[in-house]
Design a protein around this motif. Structure first.
Motif, PDB file in Angstrom:
ATOM      1  N   LEU A 609      -6.786  -5.594   0.723  1.00 46.13           N
ATOM      2  CA  LEU A 609      -5.840  -5.412  -0.445  1.00 46.13           C
ATOM      3  C   LEU A 609      -6.033  -4.090  -1.067  1.00 46.13           C
ATOM      4  N   ALA A 610      -7.408  -3.666  -1.017  1.00 45.67           N
ATOM      5  CA  ALA A 610      -7.777  -2.293  -1.638  1.00 45.67           C
ATOM      6  C   ALA A 610      -7.452  -1.383  -0.626  1.00 45.67           C
ATOM      7  N   ALA A 611      -7.440  -1.550   0.600  1.00 49.90           N
ATOM      8  CA  ALA A 611      -6.826  -0.561   1.768  1.00 49.90           C
ATOM      9  C   ALA A 611      -5.351  -0.424   1.476  1.00 49.90           C
ATOM     10  N   ILE A 612      -4.621  -1.412   1.281  1.00 53.09           N
ATOM     11  CA  ILE A 612      -3.460  -1.500   0.978  1.00 53.09           C
ATOM     12  C   ILE A 612      -2.983  -0.534  -0.465  1.00 53.09           C
ATOM     13  N   ARG A 613      -3.715  -0.768  -1.187  1.00 50.36           N
ATOM     14  CA  ARG A 613      -3.556  -0.241  -2.599  1.00 50.36           C
ATOM     15  C   ARG A 613      -3.772   1.236  -2.401  1.00 50.36           C
ATOM     16  N   GLY A 614      -4.656   1.795  -1.766  1.00 50.72           N
ATOM     17  CA  GLY A 614      -4.976   3.412  -1.564  1.00 50.72           C
ATOM     18  C   GLY A 614      -3.926   3.802  -0.621  1.00 50.72           C
ATOM     19  N   HIS A 615      -3.599   3.060   0.316  1.00 50.73           N
ATOM     20  CA  HIS A 615      -2.131   3.510   1.079  1.00 50.73           C
ATOM     21  C   HIS A 615      -1.026   3.853   0.380  1.00 50.73           C
ATOM     22  N   PHE A 616      -0.595   3.008  -0.493  1.00 50.82           N
ATOM     23  CA  PHE A 616       0.615   3.328  -1.112  1.00 50.82           C
ATOM     24  C   PHE A 616       0.281   4.167  -2.462  1.00 50.82           C
ATOM     25  N   ALA A 617      -0.951   4.209  -2.931  1.00 49.16           N
ATOM     26  CA  ALA A 617      -1.112   4.834  -4.144  1.00 49.16           C
ATOM     27  C   ALA A 617      -1.479   6.388  -3.609  1.00 49.16           C
ATOM     28  N   GLY A 618      -1.784   6.525  -2.442  1.00 46.57           N
ATOM     29  CA  GLY A 618      -2.028   7.933  -2.187  1.00 46.57           C
ATOM     30  C   GLY A 618      -3.495   8.454  -2.138  1.00 46.57           C
ATOM     31  N   THR A 619      -4.310   7.199  -2.217  1.00 46.57           N
ATOM     32  CA  THR A 619      -5.840   7.693  -2.575  1.00 46.57           C
ATOM     33  C   THR A 619      -6.442   7.111  -1.300  1.00 46.57           C
ATOM     34  N   GLY A 620      -5.774   7.078  -0.173  1.00 39.16           N
ATOM     35  CA  GLY A 620      -6.699   6.270   1.008  1.00 39.16           C
ATOM     36  C   GLY A 620      -7.014   7.504   1.945  1.00 39.16           C
ATOM     37  N   GLY A 621      -6.911   8.638   1.466  1.00 42.15           N
ATOM     38  CA  GLY A 621      -7.221   9.836   2.364  1.00 42.15           C
ATOM     39  C   GLY A 621      -6.278  10.093   3.544  1.00 42.15           C
ATOM     40  N   ASP A 622      -6.558  10.202   4.697  1.00 36.29           N
ATOM     41  CA  ASP A 622      -5.701  10.609   5.713  1.00 36.29           C
ATOM     42  C   ASP A 622      -5.259   9.055   6.303  1.00 36.29           C
ATOM     43  N   ARG A 623      -5.784   8.088   6.174  1.00 38.34           N
ATOM     44  CA  ARG A 623      -5.354   6.729   6.775  1.00 38.34           C
ATOM     45  C   ARG A 623      -3.914   6.623   6.894  1.00 38.34           C
ATOM     46  N   SER A 624      -3.399   6.517   8.113  1.00 35.76           N
ATOM     47  CA  SER A 624      -2.209   6.462   8.464  1.00 35.76           C
ATOM     48  C   SER A 624      -1.666   5.100   8.250  1.00 35.76           C
ATOM     49  N   THR A 625      -0.115   4.555   8.493  1.00 29.39           N
ATOM     50  CA  THR A 625       0.346   3.544   8.485  1.00 29.39           C
ATOM     51  C   THR A 625      -0.471   2.860   9.789  1.00 29.39           C
ATOM     52  N   GLU A 626      -0.660   3.419  11.026  1.00 28.15           N
ATOM     53  CA  GLU A 626      -1.032   2.673  12.000  1.00 28.15           C
ATOM     54  C   GLU A 626      -2.571   2.178  11.877  1.00 28.15           C
ATOM     55  N   ASP A 627      -3.155   3.121  11.003  1.00 30.56           N
ATOM     56  CA  ASP A 627      -4.690   2.655  10.709  1.00 30.56           C
ATOM     57  C   ASP A 627      -4.644   1.345   9.855  1.00 30.56           C
ATOM     58  N   LEU A 628      -3.649   1.459   8.826  1.00 30.20           N
ATOM     59  CA  LEU A 628      -3.509   0.222   7.980  1.00 30.20           C
ATOM     60  C   LEU A 628      -3.093  -0.950   8.758  1.00 30.20           C
ATOM     61  N   ARG A 629      -2.210  -0.958   9.599  1.00 29.80           N
ATOM     62  CA  ARG A 629      -1.879  -1.974  10.604  1.00 29.80           C
ATOM     63  C   ARG A 629      -2.794  -2.440  11.246  1.00 29.80           C
ATOM     64  N   THR A 630      -3.951  -1.503  11.729  1.00 28.47           N
ATOM     65  CA  THR A 630      -4.996  -1.927  12.551  1.00 28.47           C
ATOM     66  C   THR A 630      -6.308  -2.751  11.782  1.00 28.47           C
ATOM     67  N   ALA A 631      -6.089  -2.195  10.261  1.00 26.85           N
ATOM     68  CA  ALA A 631      -7.125  -2.921   9.334  1.00 26.85           C
ATOM     69  C   ALA A 631      -6.607  -4.204   9.116  1.00 26.85           C
ATOM     70  N   LEU A 632      -5.124  -4.414   9.098  1.00 22.94           N
ATOM     71  CA  LEU A 632      -4.487  -5.748   8.810  1.00 22.94           C
ATOM     72  C   LEU A 632      -4.982  -6.767  10.004  1.00 22.94           C
ATOM     73  N   ASP A 633      -4.866  -6.331  11.254  1.00 23.25           N
ATOM     74  CA  ASP A 633      -5.181  -6.918  12.320  1.00 23.25           C
ATOM     75  C   ASP A 633      -6.500  -7.499  12.264  1.00 23.25           C
ATOM     76  N   GLY A 634      -7.512  -6.696  11.825  1.00 19.54           N
ATOM     77  CA  GLY A 634      -8.834  -7.030  11.965  1.00 19.54           C
ATOM     78  C   GLY A 634      -9.025  -8.238  10.824  1.00 19.54           C
ATOM     79  N   THR A 635      -8.395  -7.999   9.721  1.00 19.56           N
ATOM     80  CA  THR A 635      -8.282  -9.033   8.541  1.00 19.56           C
ATOM     81  C   THR A 635      -7.876 -10.375   9.118  1.00 19.56           C
ATOM     82  N   VAL A 636      -6.790 -10.244   9.736  1.00 22.03           N
ATOM     83  CA  VAL A 636      -6.018 -11.663  10.221  1.00 22.03           C
ATOM     84  C   VAL A 636      -7.081 -12.321  11.177  1.00 22.03           C
ATOM     85  N   ALA A 637      -7.825 -11.353  12.208  1.00 23.22           N
ATOM     86  CA  ALA A 637      -8.615 -12.018  13.092  1.00 23.22           C
ATOM     87  C   ALA A 637      -9.705 -12.677  12.399  1.00 23.22           C
ATOM     88  N   ARG A 638     -10.161 -12.080  11.459  1.00 21.91           N
ATOM     89  CA  ARG A 638     -11.556 -12.639  10.789  1.00 21.91           C
ATOM     90  C   ARG A 638     -11.200 -13.764   9.933  1.00 21.91           C
TER      91      ARG A 638
END
Length: 669
Positions: A609-638
């Motif tokens: 959720l912190a990663a999602i917040r940073g993505h939409f708030a523009g504070t996540g650095g250079d993280r792209s949408t694809e990076d966020l999708r990868t992070a979501l995949d990892g969370t789902v797997a865990r």
């Protein structure tokens, strides 16, 4: 042609008759400005009686408040013209700011309160002792015009808003059912499907406006007001579910066509149930609904399978959305039947929260204040006897168009049409009115101009041209009990109107010339800001507020799409906004379910959720949408590997829903 439409002619005859009635009574009462009573009739005239009453009520409130402020300002600051000008200009700006923020019919009261203060105060700055008489006379003139229009609209072939609302609601209901059925059977492809979706969103906003007006002329709908709001919300939620289903079906066809084919018969049965449920017996409908839901539950993959197989997760997510679609449709049918039967709906449905953007409101308010200050400064510096009229018209010009994307262009068009109207009024004053010796003759003399213009304002496409000409002509004639013509007075008045409206054009050009692109950008920024707030756990943004704002933004995007669709990113704005809606609804579900997870799983969810917040708030650095999708995949797997119980299953489905929506919703560079 609009002049040959009987409905337009009836409306014009009613409006003109009410205007002449108001003018006659104003003459009989020897009011100082009878033409203001006549002008007010045309301002509040609407084809439907409820709209007249609604607009009339807010105009009365605005006039009284504005007049009261004028009395206060003149009484407190009559010894300092500069300070008085500053106070009145700031008041106009504040009222314009509130007008832009208040996106309901109530905004009319704020706008009237703003420029009415100038109308009352500016003409008598040299004679402050008559401020009370002037304010009372202004209120009398306005209220007289309003009463005449309300009485005529209620007595002479009244057209009620209630039947219009119920007819539009039924049509929208049918469109929503047809579109939902088409989504389930995959018949909503290409531009036709997008057009259907856009029409549903626009009609939802139009329905809300009609609902507000219907309360004034259809008493039986007042008890159903909360029910109508609830029905609107349920149908909007149905729309968002249908969009999610559409997205999942496309993904399923692409990744696992065999599963898509296996689900087609069940989805077709769900579509048939929606098509045939509207006129069915409630008990039979409920029975068939329960059978359909049981089939969906049986076909959905179990919890264990979705933790091991991504395709099973997709199918389970599809099943959940179809299940919700059926439940929303069934509740909507029940609400519709209750409302149509005239029963009171036992619901405490709150009014929806609307999108409000303070920046354009502040810029519009600043433009209004600057326009009035420019004219009052010129008035004070030159001592020009008609400077007050320029200041009044500056306030009007900056107020009327403040809510538009290009208010300067609209004000400039109003200025050009006002010049035409002044020439028309000049012809009356010089060549027609000198021959008028009685009130019946005056009625006949004015009819050839005012009746066609009144018929034109019954047609929305003609209002931007007809209404400025009609109102400016009525104001410039300045009809009195006794006829006198002073050409110098007329010329000075015309010049003052041009200067005042021109000042409004200049001020609006300097502050509000950014257009539809800028407005759309602000809307999309607001979507991302709310998503960041939801991901951050902001308790002040609940589901009602988020959904209300999102549907309001969707309604604001649709009419602007044609203006921005030439840009590559503009063609996908509606898709992106709908994806943002789905992301937000899933974030709300995650926020609800997080507390039911074991500590380790809750911590894992908090990280993503912190990663999602940073993505939409523009504070996540250079993280792209694809990076966020990868992070979501990892969370789902865990999370899938943990023992999280039923709450964990809901969390997995919500995370999957966010991942799916992110295919469309991109963070701007």
């Amino acid at each position: 042609m609009f002049l040959f439409d009987p409905r337009n002619l009836l409306f014009a005859a009613k409006a003109y008759g009410a205007a002449m009635l108001a003018l006659y009574i104003a003459f009989a009462m020897d009011l100082p400005h009878p033409s203001w009573s006549m002008l007010t009739v045309f301002v509040v005239a609407q084809p439907l009686a409820g709209m007249v009453q609604s607009k009339a009520a807010y105009r009365v409130i605005g006039t009284i408040v504005g007049s009261a402020f004028a009395v206060f300002a003149i009484t407190a600051f009559n010894g300092s013209p500069e300070l008085l000008s500053l106070v009145l200009s700031l008041w106009v700006g504040l009222c314009v700011y509130a007008t832009v923020l208040e996106k309901t019919p109530r905004s009319y009261a704020f706008m009237l309160a703003g420029y009415t203060a100038g109308f009352v105060a500016f003409p008598i700055v040299d004679t402050p002792a008559i401020i009370f008489d002037t304010a009372i006379a202004r209120c009398q003139e306005i209220i007289l015009g309003i009463l005449c229009m309300v009485v005529v609209s209620q007595i002479v072939f009244p057209q009620r808003v209630g039947p219009q609302l119920m007819g539009r609601l039924s049509a929208w209901f049918d469109d929503a059912g047809r579109w939902s059925s088409d989504v389930l059977t995959e018949r909503t492809a290409g531009t036709a499907g997008e057009a259907d979706r856009h029409r549903l969103i626009v009609n939802a906003a139009a329905l809300d406006a009609l609902r507000v007006h219907a309360r004034y002329d259809t008493p039986e709908l007042r008890g159903a007001d909360a029910g109508i709001r609830r029905l609107q919300r349920r149908l909007q939620m149905l729309l968002s579910n249908a969009v999610a289903i559409q997205d999942r079906l496309r993904t399923l066809h692409r990744t696992c066509p065999d599963l898509a084919e296996a689900w087609s018969p069940l989805l077709a049965d769900a579509a048939s149930w929606i098509d045939g449920s509207a006129g069915s017996d409630p008990q039979d409908r409920q029975k068939s609904r329960d059978q359909l839901l049981a089939r969906i539950d049986a076909a959905a993959p179990p919890d264990g399978e979705i933790r091991r197989d991504a395709d099973a997760m997709l199918v389970r997510s599809l099943a959940a959305r179809v299940r919700d679609l059926i439940l929303y449709w069934d509740e909507s049918l029940t609400l519709r039947e209750t409302i149509q039967s005239g029963e009171r709906v036992a619901s405490r449905e709150e009014a929806p929260s609307l999108h409000r953007d303070h920046l354009p409101a502040a810029l519009s308010g600043a433009a209004a204040s600057v326009a009035v200050l420019l004219c009052t400064g010129f008035w004070i510096a030159t001592g020009w006897s008609h400077g007050y009229l320029a200041a009044m018209m500056a306030g009007v010009g900056a107020s009327l168009f403040a809510t538009l994307d290009n208010p300067a262009g609209a004000a400039a068009k109003f200025l050009n049409l006002a010049i035409v109207a002044m020439l028309l009024a000049g012809g009356y004053l010089l060549f027609v009115l000198p021959a008028v010796t009685s009130f019946p003759m005056l009625v006949v003399a004015l009819a050839p101009v005012f009746i066609p213009l009144a018929a034109a304002i019954a047609v929305p496409t003609h209002i931007p041209v007809a209404l400025p000409v009609l109102l400016t002509t009525a104001a410039t004639l300045a009809l009195q009990n006794t006829y006198t013509i002073d050409f110098a007075e007329f010329l000075n008045g015309g010049i003052a109107q041009v200067i005042g409206l021109g000042s409004a054009v200049v001020a609006l050009s300097l502050t509000r010339s950014l257009g539809a692109d800028w407005t759309v950008g602000r809307l999309m920024q607001a979507v991302r800001r709310d998503l960041a707030r939801l991901a951050g756990g902001d308790a002040g943004l609940d589901r009602r507020r988020f959904e209300g704002r999102m549907y309001d933004r969707l309604g604001g995007l649709v009419p602007r799409l044609a203006l921005v669709s030439a840009r590559p990113e503009g063609r996908h704005l509606m898709r992106d906004a709908l994806a943002g809606l789905r992301v937000g609804l899933n974030l709300l579900a995650l926020r609800r379910d997080r507390d039911r997870l074991p500590p380790e799983a809750a911590a894992e969810l908090s990280r993503v959720l912190a990663a999602i917040r940073g993505h939409f708030a523009g504070t996540g650095g250079d993280r792209s949408t694809e990076d966020l999708r990868t992070a979501l995949d990892g969370t789902v797997a865990r999370l899938s590997a943990m023992e999280t119980g039923p709450a964990g299953t809901e969390v997995l489905l919500s995370l999957f829903g966010i991942r799916q929506a992110l295919v469309h919703f991109q963070r701007p560079a």
